[in-house]
Design a protein around this motif. Structure first.
Motif, mmCIF file in Angstrom:
data_model
loop_
_atom_site.group_PDB
_atom_site.id
_atom_site.type_symbol
_atom_site.label_atom_id
_atom_site.label_comp_id
_atom_site.label_asym_id
_atom_site.label_seq_id
_atom_site.Cartn_x
_atom_site.Cartn_y
_atom_site.Cartn_z
ATOM 1 N N TRP A 63 45.021 49.269 33.856
ATOM 2 C CA TRP A 63 44.439 48.140 33.117
ATOM 3 C C TRP A 63 42.913 48.134 33.300
ATOM 4 O O TRP A 63 42.167 47.994 32.324
ATOM 5 N N VAL A 64 42.460 48.268 34.530
ATOM 6 C CA VAL A 64 41.015 48.266 34.802
ATOM 7 C C VAL A 64 40.338 49.449 34.111
ATOM 8 O O VAL A 64 39.253 49.309 33.543
ATOM 9 N N GLU A 65 40.989 50.596 34.153
ATOM 10 C CA GLU A 65 40.430 51.800 33.531
ATOM 11 C C GLU A 65 40.254 51.621 32.021
ATOM 12 O O GLU A 65 39.287 52.110 31.446
ATOM 13 N N ASN A 66 41.168 50.900 31.383
ATOM 14 C CA ASN A 66 41.185 50.795 29.927
ATOM 15 C C ASN A 66 40.613 49.491 29.385
ATOM 16 O O ASN A 66 40.710 49.226 28.182
ATOM 17 N N HIS A 67 40.040 48.680 30.249
ATOM 18 C CA HIS A 67 39.407 47.443 29.808
ATOM 19 C C HIS A 67 37.951 47.411 30.276
ATOM 20 O O HIS A 67 37.579 48.093 31.231
ATOM 21 N N SER A 68 37.163 46.615 29.605
ATOM 22 C CA SER A 68 35.741 46.552 29.913
ATOM 23 C C SER A 68 35.475 45.855 31.246
ATOM 24 O O SER A 68 36.334 45.125 31.766
ATOM 25 N N ALA A 69 34.289 46.075 31.767
ATOM 26 C CA ALA A 69 33.880 45.409 33.007
ATOM 27 C C ALA A 69 33.905 43.892 32.820
ATOM 28 O O ALA A 69 34.276 43.150 33.735
ATOM 29 N N LYS A 70 33.524 43.434 31.633
ATOM 30 C CA LYS A 70 33.514 41.993 31.354
ATOM 31 C C LYS A 70 34.923 41.419 31.388
ATOM 32 O O LYS A 70 35.154 40.352 31.962
ATOM 33 N N GLU A 71 35.885 42.137 30.799
ATOM 34 C CA GLU A 71 37.282 41.674 30.799
ATOM 35 C C GLU A 71 37.834 41.625 32.222
ATOM 36 O O GLU A 71 38.532 40.679 32.604
ATOM 37 N N THR A 72 37.517 42.656 33.003
ATOM 38 C CA THR A 72 37.973 42.681 34.403
ATOM 39 C C THR A 72 37.351 41.537 35.185
ATOM 40 O O THR A 72 38.027 40.864 35.964
ATOM 41 N N ALA A 73 36.066 41.305 34.974
ATOM 42 C CA ALA A 73 35.365 40.216 35.661
ATOM 43 C C ALA A 73 36.004 38.867 35.346
ATOM 44 O O ALA A 73 36.166 38.020 36.242
#
Length: 332
Positions: A249-259
């Motif tokens: 999930w982290v690999e395939n989503h943006s830093a903003k989404e993870t944040a």
């Protein structure tokens, strides 16, 4: 009347069957206690697994405790205060050297580089590593992976950490940042988000990444005792499956989404800082994209420990690393 009785009897039978089934469903929920060595954005995939309900999907009820310091985390694991430890792989080697008959096994890797950054008190436009010579360097706790990786990088750049600068290593992990903020040292080795917060507040400036310099190592892994794996293999597999899903999930989503997903784990950190840190860790490949700890990483870890004079003895990869569970999870 007879028809109504039949319906009532049928409903009664259904309710009798449903209640035990519901009870069985509850019994299947497995409690797992995790002890993390520190609270850090460096461990973003773990928080994603919790926040997105990936553990719950596997029937696991996870409780997370921050046990500051590798020694305290390992003590908690060995004393059965926690079931799973998130800590540097070097701790499993230290336990093995003490002759434990219940070895601590690394079963799922979370991060694959050092997570610290070199922070300068002064803003340096064109930083070179030889600028550290003759300065006071506030390093990490002796024997821990941050300190060993830090010294490895210094030596790589021709700096003897015990001769070419004044190295401070007697400050507890939790007090390193406050010590630098109060005026100790010209350079300091810090984790995120502290490094970025200092930069934003003008207390220091990030000039280099130890993670980029030290290469791939099993910096932080999930580990547990062999006896726990023997008795709870299905639970460990479910745990690993949740972590792998979070890594993807982290690999395939943006830093903003993870944040946005992990922000509740960092109440005192602004969202833009969390996003910036996640982006920095992703860009340097710090987050493992799968839970497998490979042989090359294990060898690199022991080389760094040996270089630092902290390796008790070489430990065979297969004796403290279990990749079968992660490989099984990834195949499915």
């Amino acid at each position: 009347m007879k028809k109504w009785l039949k319906i009532s009897f049928s409903l009664l039978l259904i309710s009798i069957l449903i209640i035990p089934l519901a009870a069985c469903g509850k019994d299947k929920v497995q409690n797992v206690r995790i002890g993390e060595v520190t609270r850090s954005i460096f461990y973003a995939p773990q928080y994603v697994a919790i926040a997105k309900g990936f553990f719950e999907e596997q029937g696991l009820n996870v409780t997370l405790t921050t046990t500051a310091g590798g020694d305290k985390t390992m003590t908690a694991l060995l004393s059965d205060s926690i079931d799973v430890a998130l800590v540097g792989s070097e701790t499993s080697i230290y336990v093995s050297a003490q002759g434990s008959n219940d070895p601590v096994i690394n079963f799922a890797q979370l991060t694959q580089t050092d997570g610290t950054f070199l922070v300068s008190r002064q803003k340096l436009e064109n930083f070179t590593w030889d600028m550290l010579k003759g300065t006071t360097f506030l390093g990490q706790r002796k024997g821990g992976m941050p300190q060993m990786a830090g010294e490895f990088v210094l030596k790589k750049h021709g700096i003897d950490p015990h001769k070419d600068l004044e190295l401070i290593q007697n400050v507890d992990f939790a007090n390193i940042a406050p010590a630098f903020a109060s005026g100790t040292g010209e350079f300091v080795q810090l984790f995120e988000p502290t490094a970025s917060v200092f930069e934003k507040e003008g207390k220091g400036y990030i000039v280099a990444s130890f993670g980029t310099e030290s290469g791939h190592i099993p910096y932080t892994t999930f580990m547990t005792k062999q006896s726990y794996i023997n008795e709870n293999k299905e639970t460990v597999e479910k745990f690993t499956r949740a972590i792998y899903k979070a890594q993807s999930w982290v690999e395939n989503h943006s830093a903003k989404e993870t944040a946005m997903v992990i922000k509740d784990f960092f109440d005192n950190t602004e969202l833009d800082i969390i996003e910036m840190v996640v982006k920095r860790y992703k860009s340097q490949g710090s987050y493992s994209t799968d839970p497998i700890l490979d042989q090359e990483e294990w060898d690199n870890l022991q080389n760094i420990m040996e270089e630092a004079g902290e390796l008790p003895k070489r430990v065979d990869y297969k004796s403290l690393v279990n990749t079968e569970i992660a490989e099984s999870v990834m195949k499915k």
